[in-house]
Design a protein around this motif. Structure first.
Motif, PDB file in Angstrom:
ATOM      1  N   THR A 106       0.786  -1.234   0.000  1.00  0.00           N
ATOM      2  CA  THR A 106       0.000   0.000   0.000  1.00  0.00           C
ATOM      3  C   THR A 106       0.821   1.289   0.000  1.00  0.00           C
ATOM      4  O   THR A 106       0.245   2.371  -0.072  1.00  0.00           O
ATOM      5  CB  THR A 106      -0.905   0.018   1.241  1.00  0.00           C
ATOM      6  OG1 THR A 106      -0.078  -0.081   2.419  1.00  0.00           O
ATOM      7  CG2 THR A 106      -1.892  -1.140   1.218  1.00  0.00           C
ATOM      8  N   LEU A 107       2.152   1.197   0.090  1.00  0.00           N
ATOM      9  CA  LEU A 107       2.963   2.415   0.116  1.00  0.00           C
ATOM     10  C   LEU A 107       3.180   2.897  -1.318  1.00  0.00           C
ATOM     11  O   LEU A 107       4.286   2.895  -1.858  1.00  0.00           O
ATOM     12  CB  LEU A 107       4.303   2.166   0.821  1.00  0.00           C
ATOM     13  CG  LEU A 107       4.219   1.778   2.293  1.00  0.00           C
ATOM     14  CD1 LEU A 107       5.617   1.699   2.904  1.00  0.00           C
ATOM     15  CD2 LEU A 107       3.346   2.748   3.083  1.00  0.00           C
ATOM     16  N   ALA A 108       2.085   3.321  -1.927  1.00  0.00           N
ATOM     17  CA  ALA A 108       2.077   3.728  -3.324  1.00  0.00           C
ATOM     18  C   ALA A 108       0.859   4.599  -3.575  1.00  0.00           C
ATOM     19  O   ALA A 108      -0.029   4.721  -2.725  1.00  0.00           O
ATOM     20  CB  ALA A 108       2.038   2.495  -4.233  1.00  0.00           C
ATOM     21  N   ILE A 289      -1.776   9.037  16.443  1.00  0.00           N
ATOM     22  CA  ILE A 289      -0.882   9.213  15.307  1.00  0.00           C
ATOM     23  C   ILE A 289       0.333  10.013  15.752  1.00  0.00           C
ATOM     24  O   ILE A 289       0.196  11.140  16.255  1.00  0.00           O
ATOM     25  CB  ILE A 289      -1.609   9.918  14.137  1.00  0.00           C
ATOM     26  CG1 ILE A 289      -2.750   9.030  13.629  1.00  0.00           C
ATOM     27  CG2 ILE A 289      -0.630  10.230  13.007  1.00  0.00           C
ATOM     28  CD1 ILE A 289      -3.593   9.680  12.547  1.00  0.00           C
ATOM     29  N   ASP A 290       1.497   9.430  15.588  1.00  0.00           N
ATOM     30  CA  ASP A 290       2.734  10.101  16.003  1.00  0.00           C
ATOM     31  C   ASP A 290       3.091  11.223  15.042  1.00  0.00           C
ATOM     32  O   ASP A 290       3.427  12.321  15.458  1.00  0.00           O
ATOM     33  CB  ASP A 290       3.875   9.078  16.059  1.00  0.00           C
ATOM     34  CG  ASP A 290       5.195   9.704  16.457  1.00  0.00           C
ATOM     35  OD1 ASP A 290       5.421   9.875  17.666  1.00  0.00           O
ATOM     36  OD2 ASP A 290       5.998  10.048  15.556  1.00  0.00           O
ATOM     37  N   ARG A 291       3.022  10.928  13.746  1.00  0.00           N
ATOM     38  CA  ARG A 291       3.324  11.938  12.737  1.00  0.00           C
ATOM     39  C   ARG A 291       2.771  11.509  11.389  1.00  0.00           C
ATOM     40  O   ARG A 291       2.580  10.326  11.129  1.00  0.00           O
ATOM     41  CB  ARG A 291       4.835  12.176  12.641  1.00  0.00           C
ATOM     42  CG  ARG A 291       5.642  11.010  12.105  1.00  0.00           C
ATOM     43  CD  ARG A 291       7.126  11.204  12.379  1.00  0.00           C
ATOM     44  NE  ARG A 291       7.419  11.039  13.801  1.00  0.00           N
ATOM     45  CZ  ARG A 291       8.592  11.362  14.366  1.00  0.00           C
ATOM     46  NH1 ARG A 291       9.565  11.862  13.629  1.00  0.00           N
ATOM     47  NH2 ARG A 291       8.788  11.175  15.653  1.00  0.00           N
ATOM     48  N   VAL A 292       2.518  12.506  10.537  1.00  0.00           N
ATOM     49  CA  VAL A 292       2.082  12.276   9.163  1.00  0.00           C
ATOM     50  C   VAL A 292       3.138  12.877   8.248  1.00  0.00           C
ATOM     51  O   VAL A 292       3.472  14.060   8.369  1.00  0.00           O
ATOM     52  CB  VAL A 292       0.711  12.915   8.886  1.00  0.00           C
ATOM     53  CG1 VAL A 292       0.298  12.697   7.427  1.00  0.00           C
ATOM     54  CG2 VAL A 292      -0.351  12.347   9.820  1.00  0.00           C
ATOM     55  N   LEU A 293       3.658  12.057   7.338  1.00  0.00           N
ATOM     56  CA  LEU A 293       4.709  12.495   6.426  1.00  0.00           C
ATOM     57  C   LEU A 293       4.296  12.217   4.991  1.00  0.00           C
ATOM     58  O   LEU A 293       3.526  11.296   4.726  1.00  0.00           O
ATOM     59  CB  LEU A 293       6.019  11.742   6.718  1.00  0.00           C
ATOM     60  CG  LEU A 293       6.667  11.964   8.089  1.00  0.00           C
ATOM     61  CD1 LEU A 293       7.835  11.001   8.276  1.00  0.00           C
ATOM     62  CD2 LEU A 293       7.141  13.401   8.220  1.00  0.00           C
ATOM     63  N   PRO A 294       4.823  12.996   4.037  1.00  0.00           N
ATOM     64  CA  PRO A 294       4.571  12.661   2.633  1.00  0.00           C
ATOM     65  C   PRO A 294       5.254  11.349   2.266  1.00  0.00           C
ATOM     66  O   PRO A 294       6.295  10.996   2.842  1.00  0.00           O
ATOM     67  CB  PRO A 294       5.165  13.845   1.869  1.00  0.00           C
ATOM     68  CG  PRO A 294       6.120  14.486   2.809  1.00  0.00           C
ATOM     69  CD  PRO A 294       5.609  14.234   4.195  1.00  0.00           C
ATOM     70  N   LEU A 295       4.664  10.637   1.316  1.00  0.00           N
ATOM     71  CA  LEU A 295       5.197   9.334   0.920  1.00  0.00           C
ATOM     72  C   LEU A 295       6.654   9.413   0.491  1.00  0.00           C
ATOM     73  O   LEU A 295       7.433   8.485   0.727  1.00  0.00           O
ATOM     74  CB  LEU A 295       4.336   8.756  -0.206  1.00  0.00           C
ATOM     75  CG  LEU A 295       4.614   7.322  -0.659  1.00  0.00           C
ATOM     76  CD1 LEU A 295       4.426   6.336   0.493  1.00  0.00           C
ATOM     77  CD2 LEU A 295       3.710   6.949  -1.827  1.00  0.00           C
TER      78      LEU A 295
END
Length: 318
Positions: A106-108, A289-295
């Protein structure tokens, strides 16, 4: 499409095998559908894949990731259940795999999944929150409500505050009224565990003020002795992993003398994921959620997870 791929296997230097770049779009397949990923979350399974656990050289390159929420081909907002049922040979039981073990993960920007693996995403949950549920939170839900056999008001121990499964266990167990003890080497993570609803948080390995009905252990070797010795007679250890290695010695004398139970747990069913989602909607409970980053910053996200710096889930958004 842009994706994060395991290109090489290295047990000692897993991040060296991580590559970001363009990959072919998923090809149509009968019974499967393409989901446009809006958010995906990391799990230790992704790190183990880079180390060659459950992912062999013959299946590289492989797009990593098992969790996602996004939009299906019909425009519906969906959550992806990452357990794929493989066709069974005659006379054999079906095999199961997780996305990124046999089929790309799913990392896409897009992921191809069986249609039966999609659940509606409730509007009350953001894509980032929904993407945290299918592995870590589902594992915690199944451990707590499917395996532990606890009555309301029981005492439990969660080993190793900080990871996604541990944070989920603390939040879920506290919400249903259990007295939750938590261990961590980090004073900061112990404080955050209390914020999630833990009754008490102690340094790793420290004796608890009372014995507990159940221990939830995903650490393995580093915590196993403490887990066994923290249980009441007849208590249970529910284990879903061994991030520090297999437990040795197994403390078998204490296990049989006190009639302890050791229960294994892996992931959970689509029905359990639906029930977990409903619980979050009805109670207002949300994943930490610890952090949200761009892919494109996946390497940094993996570094944080490998170093154990996060508390809760790390989410990546294309």
């Amino acid at each position: 499409m842009f994706a994060i791929t395991a290109a090489r296997i290295s047990f000692d230097d897993p991040l060296s095998g991580l590559e970001a770049g363009e990959r072919p779009d998923p090809e149509p397949r009968e019974g499967w559908t393409t989901v446009r990923v809006k958010a995906a979350s990391l799990n230790h399974h992704d790190l183990w894949s880079l180390r060659g656990i459950a992912l062999g050289q013959d299946r590289l390159p492989m797009i990593l990731g098992g969790d996602a929420a996004g939009i299906d081909e019909d425009g519906n907002e969906v959550i992806v259940h990452g357990v794929v049922t493989e066709p069974a040979a005659p006379g054999r039981s079906p095999r199961f795999s997780l996305l990124s073990e046999i089929h790309d993960g799913t990392l896409a920007e897009k992921v191809l999944v069986p249609r039966e693996n999609l659940l509606p995403k409730p509007p009350e949950l953001s894509f980032e929150e929904a993407a945290c549920l299918p592995t870590a939170w589902l594992t915690a839900y199944s451990m707590l409500f499917g395996k532990a056999d606890l009555r309301p008001g029981s005492t439990v121990l969660v080993q190793g505050a900080g990871g996604g499964v541990s944070a989920a266990l603390i939040a879920l167990a506290a919400r249903v009224g259990h007295r939750v003890y938590v261990t961590s080497r980090s004073e900061d993570k112990r404080a955050r565990a209390l914020e999630l609803g833990a009754y008490a948080a102690v340094p790793s390995g420290e004796r608890l003020p009372e014995r507990v009905d159940a221990v939830f252990d995903s650490v393995g070797q580093a915590t196993w002795k403490h887990s066994v010795r923290s249980l009441k007679p007849g208590g249970a250890i529910i284990t879903c992993g061994a991030t520090s290695g297999d437990a040795s010695p197994a403390e078998l004398t204490r296990v049989f003398f006190l009639q302890l139970r050791v229960l294994g747990s892996t992931m959970g069913t689509k029905e359990e994921l639906a029930a977990l989602t409903e619980m979050c909607v009805r109670t207002g409970l949300r994943p930490r959620i610890d952090r949200v980053l761009p892919l494109k910053d996946a390497h940094e996200a993996f570094r944080v997870m490998a170093a154990g710096e996060q508390f809760g889930k790390i989410v990546l958004v294309p």
